[in-house]
Scaffold this motif. Structure first.
Motif, short mmCIF file in Angstrom:
data_model
loop_
_atom_site.label_atom_id
_atom_site.label_comp_id
_atom_site.label_asym_id
_atom_site.label_seq_id
_atom_site.Cartn_x
_atom_site.Cartn_y
_atom_site.Cartn_z
N ARG A 204 5.23 -8.81 -8.71
CA ARG A 204 4.75 -8.66 -7.34
C ARG A 204 5.86 -8.91 -6.33
NH1 ARG A 204 -0.21 -7.90 -5.91
NH2 ARG A 204 -1.71 -7.64 -7.60
N ASN A 241 0.64 -9.89 2.43
CA ASN A 241 0.02 -9.35 1.20
C ASN A 241 1.14 -8.95 0.24
OD1 ASN A 241 0.79 -6.49 1.65
ND2 ASN A 241 -0.65 -6.64 3.35
N LYS A 243 2.30 -6.44 -3.39
CA LYS A 243 2.01 -5.31 -4.27
C LYS A 243 2.91 -5.39 -5.49
CE LYS A 243 0.52 -2.23 -0.55
NZ LYS A 243 -0.86 -2.63 -0.79
N THR A 244 2.41 -4.87 -6.60
CA THR A 244 3.26 -4.81 -7.79
C THR A 244 4.27 -3.67 -7.60
OG1 THR A 244 1.87 -3.23 -8.99
CG2 THR A 244 1.32 -5.58 -9.21
N GLU A 247 2.39 -0.49 -8.07
CA GLU A 247 1.55 -0.14 -6.92
C GLU A 247 2.39 0.44 -5.79
OE1 GLU A 247 -2.02 -3.48 -7.45
OE2 GLU A 247 -0.25 -3.91 -6.21
N TYR A 248 3.55 -0.17 -5.55
CA TYR A 248 4.44 0.33 -4.49
C TYR A 248 4.96 1.73 -4.85
CZ TYR A 248 8.27 0.64 -1.17
OH TYR A 248 9.13 1.07 -0.19
#
Length: 285
Positions: A204, A241, A243-244, A247-248
């Motif tokens: 993350r 927040n 993001k992995t 995900e990015y």
């Protein structure tokens, strides 16, 4: 009405520095750039025990209102040369902060969220204990420790910005900003039509637009100039927040497809995939 701030900026040739100079070039601030030659002079004077914070010509004998210290040795170079990392990331910070201390100057230090460690678990705030675990993060943490002591003794005015994973177009093709995962995968998508994740895709990161960093700097400078509010001594510069990496990469891929109607393959190394706890680095908004 606030006076026109005279600002000394270090690291103008770096990724963040180049963006800062371009962003504020039409502002009311008087921007002065600290050169590599000046840094080398400081290092030589220090070795000869002839460094004078008040009168040194290393600072052009000029009085500044704010020093923004963005110069730093990047992560990879720190691991290769720990002594150089200590000189640039820690010692140089001490020199500049002492200049500010002796000249009633406000000091803004660019640190990193990497001081919290590599593998995070849970929610991290400015008061959370740091666990630096690399040469880069250790040199940043040591610089922070020195500054925090000066802050607590009311000897130094300033703030520490623990900056997250910045996303933003570097000013030139040779910029170190392209080495950041956030930017390199955009470049890969455009030129190679794929994104290669070289690390655990479940790691993350706390991504943040470089424009938001500039807006924050503008607010800090404005608040300082007008003495509006007490500026926090430590600020996590994140979006609140996380993001992995996967995900990015997926967001980049989907945006590219929307713009150019072309699919981008996301390539992962199966041997690197493992579960990672959820984490986010929050801030004082």
């Amino acid at each position: 009405m606030a006076k026109r701030l005279k600002i000394l900026f270090t690291g103008a040739n770096g990724y963040l520095g180049g963006y800062f100079i371009n962003y504020f070039k039409n502002s009311d601030y008087e921007i002065n750039i600290f050169s590599k030659d000046q840094f080398n002079l400081i290092l030589e004077a220090y070795k000869k025990n002839k460094l004078n914070y008040k009168n040194s010509k290393l600072f052009l004998n000029k009085k500044f209102d704010v020093v923004i210290h963005a110069a730093a040795l990047p992560y990879k170079e720190c691991e290769k040369n720990p002594l150089k990392a200590k000189n640039i990331n820690t010692f140089f910070t001490e020199v500049l902060s002492n200049y500010c201390l002796n000249n009633n100057c406000y000091f803004i230090f660019f640190s990193s969220v990497q001081v919290y460690g590599k593998i995070l678990n849970g929610i991290y705030k400015e008061e959370t204990d740091i666990i630096p675990d690399s040469v880069y993060s250790l040199t940043k943490a040591n610089a922070e420790e020195y500054l925090i002591k000066k802050f607590s003794e009311n000897l130094l005015k300033g703030c520490i910005l623990r900056i997250g994973n910045i996303v933003g177009l570097p000013q030139n093709e040779n910029s170190s900003g392209w080495d950041l995962f956030s930017n390199s995968c955009i470049k890969e998508a455009f030129f190679k039509k794929h994104i290669l994740i070289k690390n655990n895709p479940n790691l993350r990161r706390n991504f943040l637009s470089i424009d938001l960093l500039m807006v924050l700097l503008k607010k800090i400078l404005n608040d300082f100039a007008y003495a509006k509010v007490d500026i926090p001594k430590i600020i996590n510069v994140t979006s609140g927040n996380s993001k992995t990496l996967f995900e990015y990469s997926k967001i980049v891929s989907e945006n590219y497809n929307n713009l150019f109607d072309q699919n981008i393959e996301i390539i992962q190394n199966e041997s690197l995939i493992s579960n990672v706890p959820y984490s986010v680095i929050d801030n004082k908004k």
